[in-house]
Design an enzyme around this catalytic site. Structure first.
Site, PDB file in Angstrom:
ATOM      1  N   LYS A 174       0.850  -1.192   0.000  1.00 16.14           N
ATOM      2  CA  LYS A 174       0.000   0.000   0.000  1.00 16.14           C
ATOM      3  C   LYS A 174       0.890   1.248   0.000  1.00 16.14           C
ATOM      4  O   LYS A 174       1.457   1.634   1.017  1.00 16.14           O
ATOM      5  CB  LYS A 174      -0.925   0.048   1.225  1.00 16.14           C
ATOM      6  CG  LYS A 174      -2.038   1.057   0.992  1.00 16.14           C
ATOM      7  CD  LYS A 174      -2.575   1.731   2.213  1.00 16.14           C
ATOM      8  CE  LYS A 174      -1.870   2.936   2.653  1.00 16.14           C
ATOM      9  NZ  LYS A 174      -1.853   4.104   1.741  1.00 16.14           N
ATOM     10  N   GLU A 177      -1.397   7.371  -0.667  1.00 19.19           N
ATOM     11  CA  GLU A 177      -2.462   7.763  -1.593  1.00 19.19           C
ATOM     12  C   GLU A 177      -2.050   8.978  -2.432  1.00 19.19           C
ATOM     13  O   GLU A 177      -2.614   9.239  -3.489  1.00 19.19           O
ATOM     14  CB  GLU A 177      -3.759   8.054  -0.829  1.00 19.19           C
ATOM     15  CG  GLU A 177      -3.678   9.134   0.247  1.00 19.19           C
ATOM     16  CD  GLU A 177      -3.138   8.638   1.593  1.00 19.19           C
ATOM     17  OE1 GLU A 177      -2.417   7.611   1.614  1.00 19.19           O
ATOM     18  OE2 GLU A 177      -3.416   9.285   2.609  1.00 19.19           O
ATOM     19  N   GLY A 227       6.833   5.653   7.634  1.00 16.62           N
ATOM     20  CA  GLY A 227       5.978   6.842   7.685  1.00 16.62           C
ATOM     21  C   GLY A 227       6.209   7.588   8.978  1.00 16.62           C
ATOM     22  O   GLY A 227       7.258   7.461   9.615  1.00 16.62           O
ATOM     23  N   GLY A 228       5.206   8.355   9.372  1.00 16.70           N
ATOM     24  CA  GLY A 228       5.350   9.240  10.529  1.00 16.70           C
ATOM     25  C   GLY A 228       5.237   8.508  11.865  1.00 16.70           C
ATOM     26  O   GLY A 228       4.686   7.401  11.945  1.00 16.70           O
ATOM     27  N   THR A 231       1.561   7.712  13.063  1.00 13.31           N
ATOM     28  CA  THR A 231       0.974   6.539  12.391  1.00 13.31           C
ATOM     29  C   THR A 231       1.646   5.269  12.901  1.00 13.31           C
ATOM     30  O   THR A 231       0.983   4.246  13.114  1.00 13.31           O
ATOM     31  CB  THR A 231       1.140   6.638  10.857  1.00 13.31           C
ATOM     32  OG1 THR A 231       0.847   7.958  10.437  1.00 13.31           O
ATOM     33  CG2 THR A 231       0.229   5.668  10.137  1.00 13.31           C
ATOM     34  N   GLY A 232       2.951   5.351  13.119  1.00 12.58           N
ATOM     35  CA  GLY A 232       3.680   4.191  13.646  1.00 12.58           C
ATOM     36  C   GLY A 232       3.128   3.757  14.996  1.00 12.58           C
ATOM     37  O   GLY A 232       2.983   2.556  15.275  1.00 12.58           O
ATOM     38  N   GLU A 249       9.873   2.088  10.223  1.00  9.77           N
ATOM     39  CA  GLU A 249      10.845   3.129   9.840  1.00  9.77           C
ATOM     40  C   GLU A 249      10.117   4.457   9.980  1.00  9.77           C
ATOM     41  O   GLU A 249       9.285   4.799   9.138  1.00  9.77           O
ATOM     42  CB  GLU A 249      11.294   2.933   8.382  1.00  9.77           C
ATOM     43  CG  GLU A 249      12.116   1.698   8.140  1.00  9.77           C
ATOM     44  CD  GLU A 249      13.522   1.800   8.713  1.00  9.77           C
ATOM     45  OE1 GLU A 249      13.989   2.912   9.028  1.00  9.77           O
ATOM     46  OE2 GLU A 249      14.154   0.743   8.859  1.00  9.77           O
ATOM     47  N   CYS A 283      13.537  11.748   5.596  1.00 12.74           N
ATOM     48  CA  CYS A 283      13.518  11.318   6.997  1.00 12.74           C
ATOM     49  C   CYS A 283      14.856  11.579   7.677  1.00 12.74           C
ATOM     50  O   CYS A 283      14.910  11.887   8.862  1.00 12.74           O
ATOM     51  CB  CYS A 283      13.151   9.851   7.091  1.00 12.74           C
ATOM     52  SG  CYS A 283      14.206   8.820   6.059  1.00 12.74           S
ATOM     53  N   GLU A 384       9.632  16.965  14.080  1.00  9.78           N
ATOM     54  CA  GLU A 384       9.987  16.958  12.668  1.00  9.78           C
ATOM     55  C   GLU A 384       9.069  17.930  11.917  1.00  9.78           C
ATOM     56  O   GLU A 384       7.859  17.878  12.093  1.00  9.78           O
ATOM     57  CB  GLU A 384       9.720  15.525  12.188  1.00  9.78           C
ATOM     58  CG  GLU A 384      10.348  15.131  10.912  1.00  9.78           C
ATOM     59  CD  GLU A 384       9.971  13.686  10.522  1.00  9.78           C
ATOM     60  OE1 GLU A 384       8.865  13.223  10.876  1.00  9.78           O
ATOM     61  OE2 GLU A 384      10.787  13.051   9.853  1.00  9.78           O
TER      62      GLU A 384
END
Ligand code: NAD
Length: 491
Positions: A174, A177, A227-228, A231-232, A249, A283, A384
């Site tokens: 995935k 988007e 990702g961020g 979300t992690g 990551e 990142c 960040e």
């Protein structure tokens, strides 16, 4: 008809026919229209991946054979490199030449993992008993959800797909988007290379809609996510219910330390690249400049001069050195971040606003920004921005430089500049970050592990460890001269 979901070896429309337009961050034009998966599509993709894995077809291929498949994918990527780079630069707004570099890195990733396929896997263990053979075998871990971000869309997916294939996993990809096109192109190549049906599946759509099942479903064994941090955290909590393996990551807030005895000219030039490459949407960007007090004025003055001259532009602007931010929402978030920094006491030296050039009016262009007078208690030093924003802190001693560099919840990467090799080595060793550059900033190689300490993640991608993430390790003990155990009395 838009059929860009790849499920069980077939290209399909979304089950409700829904589509999603992808807009250029450079001028908001529509660069693609793709299918947007429904929950039913996600469940179908998971079922297909599970079925293919449990059938044992792909898992029965040798590592070598799967490595050859991955080498073939690398060849096809080389054939289609520029077409894919164009899609990538359309989606991200990055310069076409940067997208070409990214595709070259993608190909190197596939070649690296293809070569690992040809290596010996597993080992024998000497258990000290002549009639016992003890073997450690590496087996494919199972079905994986591979979820990627938008900043290096194909590269971040490649770091997952290539080892998953060599390991023999089945998976659902995935991509973000915002940047789906290169993943579609990769999946077409995976199909053309002869990957068995159901092994590789592609789902498109926002994480909030299609992501949940990719994490919660008990048929998924591993979630590999880039990702961020937020979300992690969501993924980690959701994965707990079924004790899934996780590879995360996440973000970084990366210290870039310049000692007074460094090659200052090279350090300044690298500091500008580290912070403003891809408009800071990296990142491992060197967004925290930590500079020895005695050279602060000289270093910062020159960085500000250089930052003010960076030329922004779209994918085909030959004069451009970097591109737009990914979206309007991201532009708003970077704008708010800088405003908050200034309110906290940071001194804005350059940038700090959207580009007002007429040719940037339709795009999400934010000027390279330098904030001086920063310290570790500030939001802008700890969080960040994922934009072209450099904060500057000063230090007076080696110990203070290390303490400042480690004063973050993140631990992805860092750099240290000094002409004193012993000092640089001490600092490199003391910094709690997954990659440290000494007198350099930014390079990586597929053969070297990549990943974060602390809240920058769990596990490693690339290197040999990047393949291990997709393997289970089994110990098989075989007694070639069976006998009674004799532990309990036999009355
Ligand atoms: P993001 O977390 O917003 O999204 C990443 C992916 O997760 C997207 O595909 C998104 O659709 C999906 N997602 C969102 N919510 C989800 C949910 N609830 N369940 C499942 N999937 C979900 O990150 P982003 O904005 O796309 O990327 C930027 C971030 O990625 C930055 O923090 C950056 O530091 C990080 N990043 C890290 C590395 C690394 O190597 N450590 C590399 C690149 C980017």
């Amino acid at each position: 008809m838009v059929a860009t979901l790849y499920i069980d070896g077939r290209w399909r429309e979304a089950s409700d026919g829904r589509v999603h337009e992808v807009h250029s961050p450079h001028d908001q034009s529509v660069v693609a229209t793709v299918s947007q998966a429904t929950q039913a599509d996600v469940l179908n993709a998971i079922a297909a991946a599970r079925k293919s894995f449990d059938s044992g077809l792909f898992t029965s291929w040798s590592f070598k054979a799967r490595g050859e498949l991955v080498a073939k994918i690398a060849d096809l990527l080389e054939r289609d490199g520029d077409v894919i780079a164009r899609k990538e630069s359309d989606d991200t707004g990055k310069r076409f030449i940067e997208a070409q570099y990214d595709v070259a890195d993608v190909i190197s990733t596939f070649r690296h993992f293809a070569a690992l396929g040809a290596k010996e896997h597993g080992r024998s263990v000497d258990v000290g008993i002549a009639h016992v053979s003890s073997r450690i075998v590496h087996e494919p871990l199972g079905v994986a959800s591979l979820i990627g971000p938008w900043n290096y869309p194909l590269l971040q997916i490649a770091w997952k797909v290539a080892p998953a294939l060599v390991a023999g996993c089945s998976f659902i990809v995935k991509p973000s988007e915002l940047t789906p096109q290169s993943a579609i192109a990769l999946m077409k190549i995976i199909e053309e290379a002869g990957t068995p049906k159901g092994v590789a599946n592609l789902i498109l759509g926002p994480g909030s809609v299609v992501g949940t099942s990719l994490i919660n479903d008990p048929r998924i064994d591993l979630v590999s996510f880039t990702g961020g941090l937020t979300t992690g955290q969501t993924i980690m909590k959701a994965a707990a219910t079924t004790i899934k393996k996780l590879a995360l990551e996440l973000g970084g807030k990366n210290p870039h330390i310049i000692f007074a005895d460094a090659d200052i000219d090279a350090a300044i030039d690298n500091a500008v690249t580290a912070a403003f490459l891809h408009s800071g949407q990296v990142c491992s960007a060197g967004t925290r400049l930590i500079v020895e007090r005695s050279v602060h004025d000289r270093v910062v003055k020159e960085i500000v001069r250089r930052a003010g001259k960076i030329s922004l532009g779209g994918p085909d602007d030959k004069a451009a050195e970097t591109g737009p931010l990914i979206s309007q929402a991201h532009l708003k978030s970077v704008t708010a971040y800088v405003e908050k920094a200034v309110a906290e006491g940071a001194r804005l030296l350059v940038g700090g606003k959207r580009s007002d050039k007429p040719e940037h009016a339709q795009g999400w262009y934010y000027l390279p920004t330098v904030l001086d007078n920063c310290h570790t208690k500030m939001y802008c030093v700890q969080e960040e921005s994922f934009g072209p924003v450099m904060t500057v802190e000063v230090f007076d001693s080696e110990a203070q430089a290390i303490a400042i560099g480690n004063d973050t919840v993140f631990g992805l990467s860092g750099g240290v500049w000094s002409s004193d090799a012993d000092k640089a080595a001490r600092v490199a060793s003391a910094l709690r970050h997954g990659t440290i550059w000494v007198n350099d900033f930014g390079p990586y190689r597929p053969a070297a592990e990549w990943g974060g300490y602390k809240q920058s993640g769990i596990g490693r991608e690339l290197g040999e460890h990047g393949l291990s993430e997709y393997l289970e390790i089994k110990h098989i003990w075989t007694n070639n001269a069976p006998s009674r155990s004799g532990w309990f009395k036999d009355q």
